[in-house]
Design a protein around this motif. Structure first.
Motif, PDB file in Angstrom:
ATOM      1  N   THR A 198       0.825  -1.208   0.000  1.00  0.00           N
ATOM      2  CA  THR A 198       0.000   0.000   0.000  1.00  0.00           C
ATOM      3  C   THR A 198       0.859   1.258   0.000  1.00  0.00           C
ATOM      4  O   THR A 198       1.821   1.355   0.760  1.00  0.00           O
ATOM      5  N   VAL A 199       0.485   2.204  -0.852  1.00  0.00           N
ATOM      6  CA  VAL A 199       1.165   3.493  -0.942  1.00  0.00           C
ATOM      7  C   VAL A 199       0.163   4.575  -0.558  1.00  0.00           C
ATOM      8  O   VAL A 199      -0.926   4.659  -1.132  1.00  0.00           O
TER       9      VAL A 199
ATOM     10  N   LEU B  93      -1.073   8.321  -0.549  1.00  0.00           N
ATOM     11  CA  LEU B  93      -0.926   9.491  -1.407  1.00  0.00           C
ATOM     12  C   LEU B  93      -1.792  10.636  -0.903  1.00  0.00           C
ATOM     13  O   LEU B  93      -2.874  10.406  -0.361  1.00  0.00           O
TER      14      LEU B  93
ATOM     15  N   ALA C 131      -0.867   8.638  -9.206  1.00  0.00           N
ATOM     16  CA  ALA C 131      -1.741   7.466  -9.094  1.00  0.00           C
ATOM     17  C   ALA C 131      -1.451   6.457 -10.201  1.00  0.00           C
ATOM     18  O   ALA C 131      -1.445   5.235  -9.963  1.00  0.00           O
TER      19      ALA C 131
ATOM     20  N   VAL D 128       1.611   4.348  -9.305  1.00  0.00           N
ATOM     21  CA  VAL D 128       1.319   3.305  -8.304  1.00  0.00           C
ATOM     22  C   VAL D 128       0.611   2.138  -8.971  1.00  0.00           C
ATOM     23  O   VAL D 128       0.947   0.964  -8.747  1.00  0.00           O
ATOM     24  N   HIS D 129      -0.359   2.439  -9.809  1.00  0.00           N
ATOM     25  CA  HIS D 129      -1.079   1.380 -10.533  1.00  0.00           C
ATOM     26  C   HIS D 129      -0.144   0.614 -11.457  1.00  0.00           C
ATOM     27  O   HIS D 129      -0.211  -0.624 -11.546  1.00  0.00           O
TER      28      HIS D 129
ATOM     29  N   ARG E 157      -1.302  -1.031  -4.294  1.00  0.00           N
ATOM     30  CA  ARG E 157      -2.552  -0.402  -3.882  1.00  0.00           C
ATOM     31  C   ARG E 157      -2.288   1.023  -3.424  1.00  0.00           C
ATOM     32  O   ARG E 157      -1.224   1.304  -2.860  1.00  0.00           O
ATOM     33  N   MET E 158      -3.261   1.900  -3.637  1.00  0.00           N
ATOM     34  CA  MET E 158      -3.116   3.261  -3.127  1.00  0.00           C
ATOM     35  C   MET E 158      -4.188   3.545  -2.087  1.00  0.00           C
ATOM     36  O   MET E 158      -5.314   3.060  -2.176  1.00  0.00           O
ATOM     37  N   ARG E 159      -3.790   4.312  -1.095  1.00  0.00           N
ATOM     38  CA  ARG E 159      -4.721   4.778  -0.079  1.00  0.00           C
ATOM     39  C   ARG E 159      -4.605   6.292  -0.030  1.00  0.00           C
ATOM     40  O   ARG E 159      -3.513   6.837   0.143  1.00  0.00           O
ATOM     41  N   LEU E 160      -5.730   6.975  -0.216  1.00  0.00           N
ATOM     42  CA  LEU E 160      -5.715   8.427  -0.277  1.00  0.00           C
ATOM     43  C   LEU E 160      -5.861   9.023   1.104  1.00  0.00           C
ATOM     44  O   LEU E 160      -6.608   8.523   1.948  1.00  0.00           O
TER      45      LEU E 160
ATOM     46  N   THR F 207       1.641  -0.572   4.880  1.00  0.00           N
ATOM     47  CA  THR F 207       2.079   0.641   4.184  1.00  0.00           C
ATOM     48  C   THR F 207       3.524   0.489   3.723  1.00  0.00           C
ATOM     49  O   THR F 207       4.441   0.385   4.532  1.00  0.00           O
TER      50      THR F 207
ATOM     51  N   VAL G 273      -8.571   4.235  -8.665  1.00  0.00           N
ATOM     52  CA  VAL G 273      -8.415   5.070  -7.463  1.00  0.00           C
ATOM     53  C   VAL G 273      -9.602   4.871  -6.537  1.00  0.00           C
ATOM     54  O   VAL G 273     -10.747   5.099  -6.945  1.00  0.00           O
TER      55      VAL G 273
END
Length: 407
Positions: A72-73, A75, A84, A87-88, A93-96, A119, A366
């Motif tokens: 998990t990144v 952002l 974004a 990361v993809h 995975r991204m976490r806003l 993370t 996202v």
């Protein structure tokens, strides 16, 4: 779209204060020490050249992912869509994370909640040439065992406590894209404090970044076009006309240049573009100093606008000034300001149109989240160029249009 009272036919002021190239920069020969020269100027251990800031982030994330099972990144919710997409691209995975009120810094409570034992990295962004609050993000990263990446794409030359941005975290990167302080049309620079991590970043680049003659030839042609057209006349053709066509079509995302492809080019930068950048880099420190002086003269006028906040440096910070980032009192005022100024050739517009989850094309990748501060920030901000081509008369026209919108 209402045109300000001062308008010069055929003139398009660039939205950022980018360093113009000279024809001598394009000639063969001369220094080709782009990374070494900039590293010495920034007083950093070393710089690693990649084909874009996005490619730098991809190399950084792949390096970190090879060292950890985490996925998990974290952002900031308001940042360039390319972050974004990077990361993809890496299969992560991204976490806003929401922003602090009226600023691009992370909201402290939201950042603490966003971090956990999965993370891999936190990406903190030095937006609009201003220096972000890295201290709190670093403490959060240390607490959860994540890496801290500084996105300094818009902040080459910015410093905090006398030290270049990019060195407070584990990895930092700068952009050399079109319109940036220094440009080779597309390029990026990676920096890291730790020698072992620098070696790992280079090893990742050696492994995943190959030569692509087609892409490099295209970038060379684009760089020649940029050298010829980056100015108030050429920008009318290359930038202004497409922007106004997008605005007429009701496509603000395309007008702002926020419509990026999922297919991210990752390839080696050729020797000629490196040499062009090395020659132009010698003029960069003086150019940035001039932009800082120009900004100091104009800040008072912008700050005098009722209800407007101009993002500035805090004690101990020395940012760069490609443009001014204004926070207006409310979304309606921002809408009136854009109606009067966006597309008039005076270098005014939104930095990014939306928060990341509000771009239609990014919704498949996202995750949505409650982001009240970030969405409010996106709805109330606009940028005003600090280009030297925006002379006093044109700057006055911008201020008068903003005053009209505020009334």
């Amino acid at each position: 779209m209402q045109t300000p009272s001062v308008h010069r036919a055929g003139i398009e002021v660039p939205p950022t204060a980018g360093l113009p190239l000279r024809w001598r920069d394009l000639l063969p020969g001369g220094p080709a020490d782009l990374e070494a020269w900039l590293a010495a100027w920034l007083r950093v251990p070393a710089l690693q050249l990649e084909c874009s800031g996005t490619a730098c982030l991809i190399v950084a994330l792949r390096t970190l992912a090879a060292r950890s099972p985490r996925k998990t990144v974290v952002l900031p919710a308001y940042t360039c869509p390319l972050v974004a997409l990077a990361v993809h691209h890496c299969g992560l995975r991204m976490r806003l994370c929401d922003l602090a009120p009226d600023h691009f810094d992370f909201d402290p409570g939201a950042l603490e909640s966003a971090c956990d034992d999965d993370t891999l990295a936190i990406v903190v962004t030095h937006l609009a040439g201003r220096v972000a609050d890295v201290e709190f993000a670093r403490r959060c990263a240390e607490k959860c065992g994540a890496a801290l990446i500084e996105d300094a794409a818009q902040a080459l030359g910015a410093r905090r406590a006398g030290q270049s941005v990019g060195l407070d975290g584990d990895i930092g990167f700068f952009s050399l894209a079109a319109g940036k302080g220094l440009s080779i049309f597309e390029g990026g620079l990676l920096v890291a404090r730790d020698p072992a991590l620098r070696r790992a970043l280079q090893a990742t680049s050696d492994r995943v970044v190959g030569r692509h003659l087609g892409w490099e030839l295209r970038r060379c042609l684009e760089l020649m076009g940029y050298a010829a057209l980056y100015g108030p006349r050429g920008m009318r053709l290359a930038y202004g006309r497409p922007q106004r066509a997008a605005l007429r079509a009701g496509d603000p995302v395309r007008a702002a240049g926020d419509d990026f492809s999922f297919d991210i080019p990752v390839h080696r930068v050729g020797a000629w573009r490196r040499a062009v950048g090395a020659k132009a880099a010698r003029r960069l420190p003086a150019f940035l100093d001039q932009a800082t002086g120009r900004a100091a003269q104009r800040l008072a006028r912008l700050q005098s606008l009722s209800g407007v906040t101009v993002l500035q440096d805090r004690p101990g910070e020395q940012g760069v000034w490609p443009f001014f980032m204004l926070v207006l009192p409310d979304a309606d005022t921002r809408a009136r300001a854009l109606e009067r100024l966006w597309g008039t050739g005076l270098g005014v517009g939104p930095l990014f149109v939306h928060t990341l989850p509000d771009y239609d094309y990014l919704r498949p990748i996202v995750p949505d989240a409650p982001l009240p501060h970030a969405r409010d920030f996106a709805a109330r901000t606009l940028s005003v160029t600090n280009s030297h081509w925006l002379d006093e008369e044109l700057f006055g026209a911008v201020c008068h249009a903003l005053e009209s919108a505020l009334r």
